[in-house]
Scaffold this motif. Structure first.
Motif, mmCIF file in Angstrom:
data_model
loop_
_atom_site.group_PDB
_atom_site.id
_atom_site.type_symbol
_atom_site.label_atom_id
_atom_site.label_comp_id
_atom_site.label_asym_id
_atom_site.label_seq_id
_atom_site.Cartn_x
_atom_site.Cartn_y
_atom_site.Cartn_z
ATOM 1 N N ILE A 177 0.767 0.645 -12.370
ATOM 2 C CA ILE A 177 0.018 1.865 -12.679
ATOM 3 C C ILE A 177 -0.927 1.511 -13.812
ATOM 4 O O ILE A 177 -0.485 1.090 -14.885
ATOM 5 C CB ILE A 177 0.961 3.016 -13.112
ATOM 6 N N ILE A 178 -2.228 1.636 -13.587
ATOM 7 C CA ILE A 178 -3.200 1.273 -14.620
ATOM 8 C C ILE A 178 -3.738 2.489 -15.363
ATOM 9 O O ILE A 178 -4.303 2.347 -16.441
ATOM 10 C CB ILE A 178 -4.355 0.437 -14.030
ATOM 11 N N ALA A 179 -3.568 3.669 -14.789
ATOM 12 C CA ALA A 179 -3.961 4.911 -15.467
ATOM 13 C C ALA A 179 -3.146 6.045 -14.862
ATOM 14 O O ALA A 179 -2.942 6.096 -13.653
ATOM 15 C CB ALA A 179 -5.451 5.186 -15.314
ATOM 16 N N GLN A 180 -2.688 6.929 -15.727
ATOM 17 C CA GLN A 180 -1.949 8.088 -15.245
ATOM 18 C C GLN A 180 -2.104 9.193 -16.284
ATOM 19 O O GLN A 180 -1.807 8.994 -17.459
ATOM 20 C CB GLN A 180 -0.478 7.728 -15.046
ATOM 21 N N HIS A 181 -2.621 10.321 -15.826
ATOM 22 C CA HIS A 181 -2.843 11.472 -16.700
ATOM 23 C C HIS A 181 -2.297 12.710 -15.990
ATOM 24 O O HIS A 181 -2.749 13.038 -14.893
ATOM 25 C CB HIS A 181 -4.330 11.629 -17.023
ATOM 26 N N PRO A 182 -1.304 13.371 -16.599
ATOM 27 C CA PRO A 182 -0.655 14.502 -15.934
ATOM 28 C C PRO A 182 -1.636 15.524 -15.380
ATOM 29 O O PRO A 182 -2.614 15.903 -16.035
ATOM 30 C CB PRO A 182 0.205 15.106 -17.045
ATOM 31 N N ASP A 183 -1.365 15.925 -14.147
ATOM 32 C CA ASP A 183 -2.126 16.936 -13.411
ATOM 33 C C ASP A 183 -3.555 16.510 -13.103
ATOM 34 O O ASP A 183 -4.356 17.319 -12.639
ATOM 35 C CB ASP A 183 -2.137 18.284 -14.152
ATOM 36 N N GLU A 184 -3.875 15.231 -13.323
ATOM 37 C CA GLU A 184 -5.236 14.742 -13.067
ATOM 38 C C GLU A 184 -5.268 13.554 -12.114
ATOM 39 O O GLU A 184 -5.926 13.618 -11.079
ATOM 40 C CB GLU A 184 -5.929 14.358 -14.374
ATOM 41 N N LEU A 185 -4.588 12.452 -12.468
ATOM 42 C CA LEU A 185 -4.733 11.251 -11.640
ATOM 43 C C LEU A 185 -3.610 10.257 -11.852
ATOM 44 O O LEU A 185 -2.944 10.246 -12.889
ATOM 45 C CB LEU A 185 -6.075 10.564 -11.888
ATOM 46 N N VAL A 186 -3.454 9.402 -10.840
ATOM 47 C CA VAL A 186 -2.610 8.216 -10.887
ATOM 48 C C VAL A 186 -3.440 7.097 -10.251
ATOM 49 O O VAL A 186 -3.915 7.252 -9.126
ATOM 50 C CB VAL A 186 -1.291 8.396 -10.094
ATOM 51 N N ALA A 187 -3.624 5.981 -10.968
ATOM 52 C CA ALA A 187 -4.397 4.845 -10.447
ATOM 53 C C ALA A 187 -3.529 3.594 -10.503
ATOM 54 O O ALA A 187 -2.705 3.434 -11.406
ATOM 55 C CB ALA A 187 -5.665 4.644 -11.265
ATOM 56 N N TRP A 188 -3.696 2.712 -9.521
ATOM 57 C CA TRP A 188 -2.870 1.518 -9.430
ATOM 58 C C TRP A 188 -3.652 0.339 -8.882
ATOM 59 O O TRP A 188 -4.706 0.488 -8.283
ATOM 60 C CB TRP A 188 -1.674 1.779 -8.517
ATOM 61 N N ASN A 189 -3.084 -0.828 -9.106
ATOM 62 C CA ASN A 189 -3.508 -2.083 -8.478
ATOM 63 C C ASN A 189 -2.253 -2.862 -8.137
ATOM 64 O O ASN A 189 -1.264 -2.791 -8.869
ATOM 65 C CB ASN A 189 -4.357 -2.941 -9.431
ATOM 66 N N THR A 190 -2.304 -3.617 -7.052
ATOM 67 C CA THR A 190 -1.173 -4.482 -6.748
ATOM 68 C C THR A 190 -1.214 -5.691 -7.670
ATOM 69 O O THR A 190 -2.287 -6.119 -8.113
ATOM 70 C CB THR A 190 -1.178 -4.942 -5.281
ATOM 71 N N THR A 191 -0.041 -6.222 -7.957
ATOM 72 C CA THR A 191 0.045 -7.419 -8.793
ATOM 73 C C THR A 191 0.615 -8.589 -8.004
ATOM 74 O O THR A 191 0.792 -9.660 -8.535
ATOM 75 C CB THR A 191 0.920 -7.162 -10.041
ATOM 76 N N GLY A 192 0.896 -8.363 -6.755
ATOM 77 C CA GLY A 192 1.388 -9.387 -5.854
ATOM 78 C C GLY A 192 1.295 -8.842 -4.443
ATOM 79 O O GLY A 192 1.213 -7.639 -4.252
ATOM 80 N N GLY A 193 1.273 -9.706 -3.478
ATOM 81 C CA GLY A 193 1.178 -9.239 -2.096
ATOM 82 C C GLY A 193 -0.245 -8.912 -1.710
ATOM 83 O O GLY A 193 -1.194 -9.376 -2.330
ATOM 84 N N PRO A 194 -0.410 -8.066 -0.692
ATOM 85 C CA PRO A 194 -1.761 -7.761 -0.211
ATOM 86 C C PRO A 194 -2.578 -7.065 -1.305
ATOM 87 O O PRO A 194 -2.092 -6.118 -1.928
ATOM 88 C CB PRO A 194 -1.525 -6.836 0.984
ATOM 89 N N PRO A 195 -3.792 -7.547 -1.564
ATOM 90 C CA PRO A 195 -4.592 -6.951 -2.641
ATOM 91 C C PRO A 195 -5.105 -5.561 -2.267
ATOM 92 O O PRO A 195 -5.755 -5.386 -1.239
ATOM 93 C CB PRO A 195 -5.745 -7.935 -2.829
ATOM 94 N N HIS A 196 -4.741 -4.584 -3.079
ATOM 95 C CA HIS A 196 -5.302 -3.247 -2.927
ATOM 96 C C HIS A 196 -5.083 -2.460 -4.213
ATOM 97 O O HIS A 196 -4.301 -2.831 -5.069
ATOM 98 C CB HIS A 196 -4.723 -2.509 -1.711
ATOM 99 N N GLY A 197 -5.836 -1.419 -4.335
ATOM 100 C CA GLY A 197 -5.720 -0.540 -5.488
ATOM 101 C C GLY A 197 -6.400 0.767 -5.167
ATOM 102 O O GLY A 197 -7.088 0.896 -4.154
ATOM 103 N N GLY A 198 -6.196 1.729 -6.031
ATOM 104 C CA GLY A 198 -6.826 3.013 -5.779
ATOM 105 C C GLY A 198 -6.469 4.042 -6.822
ATOM 106 O O GLY A 198 -5.870 3.732 -7.856
ATOM 107 N N VAL A 199 -6.852 5.258 -6.501
ATOM 108 C CA VAL A 199 -6.597 6.384 -7.393
ATOM 109 C C VAL A 199 -6.319 7.621 -6.550
ATOM 110 O O VAL A 199 -6.934 7.815 -5.502
ATOM 111 C CB VAL A 199 -7.781 6.617 -8.361
ATOM 112 N N VAL A 200 -5.364 8.409 -7.006
ATOM 113 C CA VAL A 200 -5.084 9.712 -6.409
ATOM 114 C C VAL A 200 -5.411 10.736 -7.486
ATOM 115 O O VAL A 200 -4.928 10.624 -8.617
ATOM 116 C CB VAL A 200 -3.616 9.852 -5.975
#
Length: 184
Positions: A62-85
């Protein structure tokens, strides 16, 4: 990299939708192909997925997380992907849950699935199942209200480089690094 952007409006308050999304270990209940998610610590999860007959394990940070706003992530192993909700209140009882994700299709099968829109459809289905899951329950199974701020990675000296050498400009004999850019 392929980018997918999808959203769903859920008939619960933003706090309820956000809190449920932070319960990563419940993802297999509404995400197709997700066998297990283990919350290792506040910012690290371990995933086991089975997609197209291929089982994979990887970690996500989890690279960013702010209550009631967003959660963002990047993989650190395995298939490369990331995103934000993101979570946007439409009104007091309806929340828009929007997902933007980038991933790299590696195998021929993954590339074919991307080209045929299978990944796009799976994510749309996962969001629809999240909507059904949270609306059926009417309340979250738990929630984590902590903050994770985006911080730049630490600056590390380049290998075999003396500490007084500027990592961009290189060594300038007789000139202190703090004076490289005209500072006195």
């Amino acid at each position: 990299m392929t980018t997918i952007e999808k959203f769903v409006d859920v008939n619960v308050p933003v706090r309820t939708a956000y809190n449920q999304w932070t319960q990563f270990e419940s993802f297999p209940e509404f995400m197709e192909g997700v066998d297990r998610v283990v919350q290792v610590d506040d910012t690290k999860t371990h995933w086991v997925t089975s997609i197209g007959g291929v089982t994979r394990e990887f970690d996500a940070q989890i690279i960013a997380q702010h209550p009631d706003e967003l959660v963002a992530w990047n993989t650190t192993g395995g298939p490369p992907h990331g995103g934000v909700v993101t979570f946007q209140p439409i009104d007091q009882a309806v929340t828009r849950v929007a997902l933007a994700m980038q991933y790299e299709a590696g195998t021929f099968t993954e590339k074919a699935g991307t080209a045929l829109g299978l990944v796009d459809n799976r994510i749309a289905g996962d969001l629809k199942r999240f909507k059904e899951f949270i609306e059926r329950r009417g309340r979250e199974t738990g929630g984590w209200r902590g903050e994770v701020g985006m911080t730049p990675p630490p600056v590390r000296p380049m290998p075999d480089q003396p500490a007084e050498t500027d990592p961009v400009l290189g060594d300038m004999p007789g000139v202190a690094p703090e004076n490289y850019r005209g500072q006195s």
